[in-house]
Design a protein around this motif. Structure first.
Motif, short mmCIF file in Angstrom:
data_model
loop_
_atom_site.label_atom_id
_atom_site.label_comp_id
_atom_site.label_asym_id
_atom_site.label_seq_id
_atom_site.Cartn_x
_atom_site.Cartn_y
_atom_site.Cartn_z
N UNK A 391 0.82 -1.53 0.01
CA UNK A 391 0.03 -0.02 0.02
C UNK A 391 0.86 1.15 0.15
N UNK A 392 2.07 1.20 0.27
CA UNK A 392 2.90 2.31 0.20
C UNK A 392 4.46 1.74 -0.26
N UNK A 393 5.29 2.67 -0.44
CA UNK A 393 6.73 2.39 -0.97
C UNK A 393 7.57 3.39 -0.25
N UNK A 394 8.73 2.88 0.13
CA UNK A 394 10.11 3.68 0.39
C UNK A 394 10.81 3.96 -0.78
N UNK A 395 11.01 5.15 -1.00
CA UNK A 395 11.82 5.53 -2.28
C UNK A 395 13.03 6.23 -1.77
N UNK A 396 14.31 5.65 -2.26
CA UNK A 396 15.38 6.38 -1.96
C UNK A 396 16.11 7.18 -2.89
N UNK A 397 17.13 7.99 -2.57
CA UNK A 397 17.86 8.71 -3.61
C UNK A 397 19.36 9.03 -3.53
N UNK A 398 19.67 9.10 -4.58
CA UNK A 398 21.24 9.49 -4.76
C UNK A 398 21.25 11.08 -4.57
N UNK A 399 22.39 11.30 -3.71
CA UNK A 399 22.84 12.70 -3.56
C UNK A 399 21.87 13.51 -2.80
N UNK A 400 21.43 13.02 -1.73
CA UNK A 400 20.31 13.45 -0.85
C UNK A 400 20.60 13.04 0.77
N UNK A 401 21.92 12.72 1.06
CA UNK A 401 22.01 12.35 2.13
C UNK A 401 21.55 12.97 3.55
N UNK A 402 21.24 14.19 3.18
CA UNK A 402 20.57 14.98 4.31
C UNK A 402 19.12 15.16 4.17
N UNK A 403 18.66 14.50 3.27
CA UNK A 403 17.08 14.41 2.97
C UNK A 403 16.65 15.34 2.09
N UNK A 404 15.32 15.68 1.95
CA UNK A 404 14.86 16.34 0.86
C UNK A 404 14.03 17.67 1.36
N UNK A 405 13.80 18.62 0.44
CA UNK A 405 13.17 19.83 0.89
C UNK A 405 12.05 20.00 -0.06
N UNK A 406 10.92 20.40 0.24
CA UNK A 406 10.50 20.66 1.70
C UNK A 406 10.35 19.55 2.60
N UNK A 407 10.51 19.95 3.75
CA UNK A 407 10.42 18.77 4.85
C UNK A 407 9.04 18.18 4.71
N UNK A 408 7.94 19.18 4.54
CA UNK A 408 6.61 18.60 4.51
C UNK A 408 5.82 19.27 3.07
N UNK A 409 4.95 18.62 2.76
CA UNK A 409 4.28 18.89 1.32
C UNK A 409 5.07 18.95 0.22
#
Length: 482
Positions: A391-409
């Motif tokens: 029902x959900x997936x966890x997606x991981x990314x290259x070159x984003x070791x500190x996470x993504x922006x925006x924090x929400x939304x």
């Protein structure tokens, strides 16, 4: 065909006067030379005559004998970059030419179609953001930036001479400079603190095949080489015409690397584009006798293209562009997926030029010049893991070791089930124990078993706001092959 090329080259040589010392337009006053290199200079003289170059920066003399065609080539050692101008003298056939107001710095070769060609003053109905302010202040960069713009010229055979003269960076001249080239050079100058020169060799509406030689294109049965430089044939359908008429005559001018902004005219040809672009770069590097020259490209911009706003023809070409980078050693691509004016889906020449140029400059600074601390690589898709029974997936990314922006939304993600219908996804960033970032969790009430995800995979993906913490946009992607 080779005899035809030779005859054309000889005719050009005679036109320039084989009995008189002559230089191509790219070699002359105001020119920029690549620093700390053995730069190539060339021209024409009486066959067999001696040509001598004397450089003012070190007082050295270099000599060469003109070939039977009248062409001569010579390599000259250059010093470190400097804002102080210098000069050199070329002698031959009883003639002496003094080349003055020369700068030594970093030289880049910029090519492609109209989004590279687009000048600071813009096209009709197509402005460049911030251009008036940048042009007004350009005089401060008179001894920092230099530009050479290659005139549009089509040819069915390789020519010997073309190219525009080098000009200083002044308000009077800057309006005609490539906007991508100007902003790239300005940003690179700020980071390196050395002069930067741009050779702009681009032509609007052209396909990658227009920048490739006939010897490669003849292996493709659908390419009709007789259309090259044929009157009445659109430039996009003229193979090798720009290569022969504009690029080939400049080949070998010593540069640090290539900048490329092209692909719009190849939309619909995603199955072949990446392979041909890789072949083009390989051939260019052979022409320049340097198989390590960096090649940095810009992805094509959002636009309606031929299949509408929600079509995927441009998305497929962007995907092919990303594939090309995997095929081309020492290459990179910057995203422009976010660089548009909302609502202007009918404008294929985005006014937002500076961010794309800055991203190219960051890539050059980090990869070519080794400046530490600058992030230049956009985040990209890495992996997908099903959770919550699909029902959900966890997606991981290259070159984003500190996470993504925006924090929400976060917006722009879509998911699909086995029916292959895509729906907007809810996106939630998942953090583990500091500083671990698990990834982005995607879910959608309409999809009970997620089998595929996409991000901004459309011609005009106006919805999408995901960046890394240095404000580099997430590259568009898909996990399906539908």
């Amino acid at each position: 065909m080779k005899l035809r090329y030779l005859l054309a080259a000889l005719s050009v040589a005679f036109a320039f006067g084989m009995n008189a010392l002559t230089l191509p337009r790219i070699i002359g006053d105001n020119m920029m030379l690549q620093q700390k290199s053995n730069v190539l200079l060339w021209g024409w003289a009486k066959p067999g005559s001696k040509v001598k170059v004397v450089t003012d920066w070190n007082g050295k003399s270099y000599s060469v004998q003109a070939a039977g065609s009248g062409r001569w080539d010579i390599r000259v050692a250059t010093p470190e970059a400097s804002y102080e101008t210098t000069s050199f003298t070329i002698e031959g056939d009883g003639k002496k030419i003094k080349v003055r107001n020369v700068l030594v710095g970093e030289v880049w070769f910029a090519s492609g179609q109209s989004n590279m060609e687009m000048p600071m003053q813009g096209f009709i109905g197509s402005p460049v953001d911030g251009s008036n302010e940048a042009i007004a202040a350009s005089g401060k960069l008179k001894h920092a930036l230099r530009f050479s713009t290659t005139p549009r010229q089509l040819s069915a055979v390789p020519l010997d001479s073309v190219g525009g003269p080098w000009v200083e960076c002044t308000p009077e001249n800057a309006a005609e400079f490539s906007a991508i080239g100007f902003y790239f050079a300005r940003r690179l100058n700020e980071m390196l603190d050395v002069p930067v020169g741009i050779i702009n060799c681009s032509y609007g509406g052209t396909r990658v095949e227009g920048w490739m030689p006939g010897e490669i294109l003849k292996q493709y049965p659908e390419i009709d080489l007789t259309l090259a430089a044929k009157p009445g044939v659109m430039e996009a359908f003229q193979p090798m015409s720009m290569y022969n008429g504009m690029l080939y005559p400049l080949a070998g001018y010593t540069v640090r690397g290539f900048l490329w902004n092209q692909g719009e005219s190849n939309v619909g040809m995603h199955d072949t584009y990446h392979k041909r672009l890789a072949q083009m770069v390989e051939h260019w590097r052979k022409l320049w006798d340097d198989n390590s020259l960096p090649f940095y490209a810009v992805e094509i911009p959002p636009f309606c293209y031929g299949d509408g706003l929600d079509g995927v023809s441009a998305a497929l070409l962007r995907e092919s562009q990303q594939k090309s980078i995997k095929l081309i050693p020492n290459s990179g691509m910057v995203s422009s997926i976010d660089l548009y004016t909302p609502g202007l889906w009918c404008q294929i020449h985005p006014s937002v030029k500076q961010p794309a140029a800055d991203r190219l400059a960051y890539m050059a600074a980090g990869r070519t010049y080794g400046i530490q601390g600058i992030q230049y690589q956009s985040p990209s898709y890495k992996s997908m893991e099903k959770i919550d029974n699909g029902a959900a997936v966890m997606v991981r990314f290259n070159d984003a070791v500190e996470g993504m922006n925006p924090y929400q939304g976060m917006k722009g993600f879509e998911v699909a089930g086995e029916d292959r219908k895509f729906y907007p996804a809810n996106a939630e960033q998942i953090f583990g124990p500091y500083p671990v970032v698990e990834g982005v969790k995607l879910s959608c009430p309409e999809v009970k078993n997620i089998v595929a995800i996409r991000y901004r995979f459309k011609n005009w993906p106006e919805v999408g706001n995901v960046y890394n913490l240095r404000q580099l946009p997430l590259m568009p992607f898909r996990t399906d092959n539908w």
